[in-house]
Design a protein around this motif. Structure first.
Motif, short mmCIF file in Angstrom:
data_model
loop_
_atom_site.label_atom_id
_atom_site.label_comp_id
_atom_site.label_asym_id
_atom_site.label_seq_id
_atom_site.Cartn_x
_atom_site.Cartn_y
_atom_site.Cartn_z
N HIS A 35 -4.95 -9.37 -7.31
CA HIS A 35 -5.69 -8.88 -8.47
C HIS A 35 -6.79 -7.91 -8.03
O HIS A 35 -6.98 -6.84 -8.65
CB HIS A 35 -6.29 -10.07 -9.21
N ALA A 36 -7.50 -8.26 -6.96
CA ALA A 36 -8.58 -7.41 -6.47
C ALA A 36 -8.06 -6.06 -5.98
O ALA A 36 -8.77 -5.04 -6.07
CB ALA A 36 -9.34 -8.11 -5.35
N LEU A 37 -6.82 -6.04 -5.49
CA LEU A 37 -6.22 -4.81 -4.98
C LEU A 37 -5.47 -4.02 -6.05
O LEU A 37 -4.85 -3.00 -5.75
CB LEU A 37 -5.28 -5.14 -3.82
N GLY A 38 -5.51 -4.52 -7.29
CA GLY A 38 -4.91 -3.77 -8.39
C GLY A 38 -3.48 -4.12 -8.72
O GLY A 38 -2.81 -3.38 -9.45
N TYR A 39 -3.00 -5.26 -8.24
CA TYR A 39 -1.62 -5.67 -8.51
C TYR A 39 -1.58 -6.79 -9.56
O TYR A 39 -2.60 -7.41 -9.88
CB TYR A 39 -0.93 -6.13 -7.22
N THR A 40 -0.39 -7.06 -10.07
CA THR A 40 -0.19 -8.11 -11.08
C THR A 40 0.45 -9.32 -10.43
O THR A 40 1.61 -9.27 -10.02
CB THR A 40 0.73 -7.62 -12.22
N HIS B 198 -10.61 -13.51 -2.88
CA HIS B 198 -11.49 -12.33 -2.88
C HIS B 198 -12.90 -12.71 -3.27
O HIS B 198 -13.88 -12.23 -2.66
CB HIS B 198 -10.93 -11.28 -3.84
N TYR C 269 -5.71 -10.50 1.64
CA TYR C 269 -5.58 -9.06 1.40
C TYR C 269 -4.42 -8.49 2.23
O TYR C 269 -3.60 -7.71 1.74
CB TYR C 269 -6.85 -8.31 1.81
N ASP D 134 6.35 -6.15 -14.33
CA ASP D 134 5.81 -4.88 -13.85
C ASP D 134 6.48 -4.58 -12.52
O ASP D 134 6.12 -5.17 -11.48
CB ASP D 134 4.29 -4.99 -13.68
N GLY E 13 -5.88 -12.53 -13.53
CA GLY E 13 -4.73 -11.81 -14.09
C GLY E 13 -3.39 -12.48 -13.86
O GLY E 13 -2.34 -11.82 -13.94
N LYS F 76 -0.88 -6.64 1.10
CA LYS F 76 -0.55 -5.29 1.56
C LYS F 76 0.77 -5.25 2.31
O LYS F 76 1.58 -4.33 2.14
CB LYS F 76 -1.68 -4.76 2.46
N LYS G 56 3.76 -2.71 -9.97
CA LYS G 56 2.58 -3.41 -9.45
C LYS G 56 2.77 -4.93 -9.37
O LYS G 56 1.87 -5.64 -8.91
CB LYS G 56 1.38 -3.13 -10.35
#
Length: 486
Positions: free
Chosen positions: A93-98, A257, A470, A65, A49, A474, A68
């Motif tokens: 990307h794996a954690l849902g961010y762009t 990831h 990760y 964005d 992504g 975070k 995110k």
């Protein structure tokens, strides 16, 4: 002042003069207002992504964005910082961010890129010379990489130079978090007024080179925590004021990831290939500086008989250095007949890597891609099906694959091999070709090394050693959210 430690007037004047020299040579574009646009990364958008931030190339109406979005700030200097950036993008990307990719060395019309490019060229030249001249390496290169970059005075010069890199951030929303995988993007982001900056330190040897005061500094190893905390040796023997505890955090290794999620499966596949007498797969990766070709040639030549007997397979990623392949063929004539090339065909490379995870592989496979993202990422996707990675102890020292460490380039790298050997997923650093070949034979002819390293990698995963990317993501998002919460 750096973390409350006063820089001498002499060092400060030197830093100012260094900045002036760059202005005189490359200009000062601080009054420019470069347009910014977002473009899907041709290699990394589909799997991760990733969108590129392009500066001074016009506008396309795209918008960030703000909820995110996460900027991965980097430079191309060798392949290491790109590889760490890919790990950050993968975790985001794996954690849902762009993930937004911002390479400060990719905007050729800007002072920022001109300054970084000049320093990159010097570093690459030094890396190559260090492999050709023992005297140069002993008297200049090793001391510079080990003690020169360690001093606060070096950081003070970098801080002033980074002020010339801020213009590229002018039209970037200031509230988007930034993870810098080299100190210059972190420093430049801070000078430019970015509000949430994380500085992901790549090495295991504490150096003032990596400091960006105002950011949250991340480290991959507990060994280096105290060195950074007290700024150990960064003004020779002087006792310095320490970094505040909130500015330094341990994360573990920065790993993609896709690699972390498949550790158990990939290690079991390695052990099963060994048990079943399948050919052992050696992955040789030549970095962005293009150094160590002679060492790689010696290893390849040594392994050729085992390849012909179907006891070994060789993967060679030469990055974007086509000339390295031409030289290797001269050094190892057998490669002209044995080498299966995968050049500038990313679909072919991806298919090979995917099929090799569970399928059979024979021979010698050589990968080369002019696209820098493909050149770097090729090693990552080859890693899952490889049994042993042969690499200098740089950023790849932290990856969850059994590793045979070649002789370092720069004194700071030796601590990567030491750390890996202590956690059981890599060898000691091999100081010369005979020791490298000895270790190669041990992997090829014994079960113990591979078995012990695979078991160690699985244990390391269970304690979170490979979760650094990760955690970095975070931490960056927490910085933003805590500020939003007042």
């Amino acid at each position: 002042m750096i973390f409350g430690n006063e820089i001498s007037e002499r060092a400060y004047r030197k830093a100012l003069n260094g900045k002036k020299k760059y202005i005189n040579k490359y200009g000062d574009d601080s009054t420019k207002n470069y347009p910014v646009k977002l473009v899907k990364n041709a290699c990394l958008n589909e799997p991760l992504g990733v969108e590129d931030i392009r500066v001074a190339e016009g506008e396309n109406g795209s918008s960030f964005d703000l909820e995110k979005g996460l900027i991965v700030g980097n430079i191309r200097m060798g392949f290491g910082h790109y590889r760490i950036s890919i790990a950050m993008a993968s975790a985001a990307h794996a954690l849902g961010y762009t993930p937004y990719w911002m390479d400060l060395n990719s905007y050729p019309n800007t002072t920022c890129t001109k300054v970084i490019g000049a320093q990159n060229d010097l570093y690459s030249l030094g890396s190559r010379l260090s492999q050709k001249s023992r005297l140069f390496n002993k008297l200049l290169w090793e001391p510079l990489n080990y003690e020169g970059f360690r001093q606060l005075t070096y950081n003070s010069s970098d801080q002033k130079t980074a002020e010339l890199m801020t213009t590229v951030f002018k039209n970037i929303p200031k509230e988007i978090p930034v993870i810098g995988t080299h100190v210059w993007p972190a420093q430049a982001a801070l000078h430019a007024g970015m509000k949430h900056v994380v500085n992901a330190i790549p090495d295991n040897w504490p150096m003032a080179l990596h400091l960006a005061e105002g950011s949250v500094h991340l480290i991959q190893t507990r060994q280096s925590y105290m060195g950074y905390r007290i700024l150990n040796g960064m003004a020779k023997k002087k006792v310095l004021k320490p970094m505040p505890p909130e500015s330094l955090k341990y994360t573990g290794h920065y790993i993609d990831h896709e690699l972390v999620a498949n550790i158990e499966k990939d290690c079991e596949a390695r052990l099963n290939r060994k048990k079943d007498g399948k050919p052992m797969r050696f992955l040789l990766t030549i970095g962005g500086a293009g150094a160590q070709r002679e060492l790689f040639a010696a290893v390849i030549k040594h392994l050729i008989p085992a390849v012909k007997e179907n006891r070994a397979v060789i993967y060679i990623n030469i990055g974007d250095y086509k000339q390295v392949w031409d030289a290797l063929k001269r050094d190892v004539p057998s490669l002209n007949m044995l080498g299966k090339t995968h050049f500038n065909n990313w679909d072919d490379t991806k298919a090979f890597c995917e099929n090799a995870i569970d399928g059979e592989v024979q021979g010698v496979h050589v990968f080369c891609h002019e696209n820098i993202f493909e050149a770097v990422y090729c090693t990552n996707i080859l890693m899952r099906s490889a049994d042993v990675l042969l690499t200098k102890p740089s950023e790849l020292a932290f990856y969850p694959i059994p590793k045979l460490f070649l002789k370092r380039i720069g004194g700071h790298e030796k601590w990567g091999a030491i750390h890996s050997a202590e956690f059981g997923d890599g060898t000691l650093e091999c100081s010369d070709i005979p020791h490298t070949l000895q270790m190669t034979d041990m992997f090829l002819n014994e079960d113990a090394l591979l078995t012990e390293m695979c078991e160690a990698i699985k244990i390391n995963k269970s304690i979170g050693l490979y979760d650094g990317a990760y955690k970095a993501v975070k931490i960056a998002m927490e910085l933003k959210n805590s500020n939003l919460g007042g």
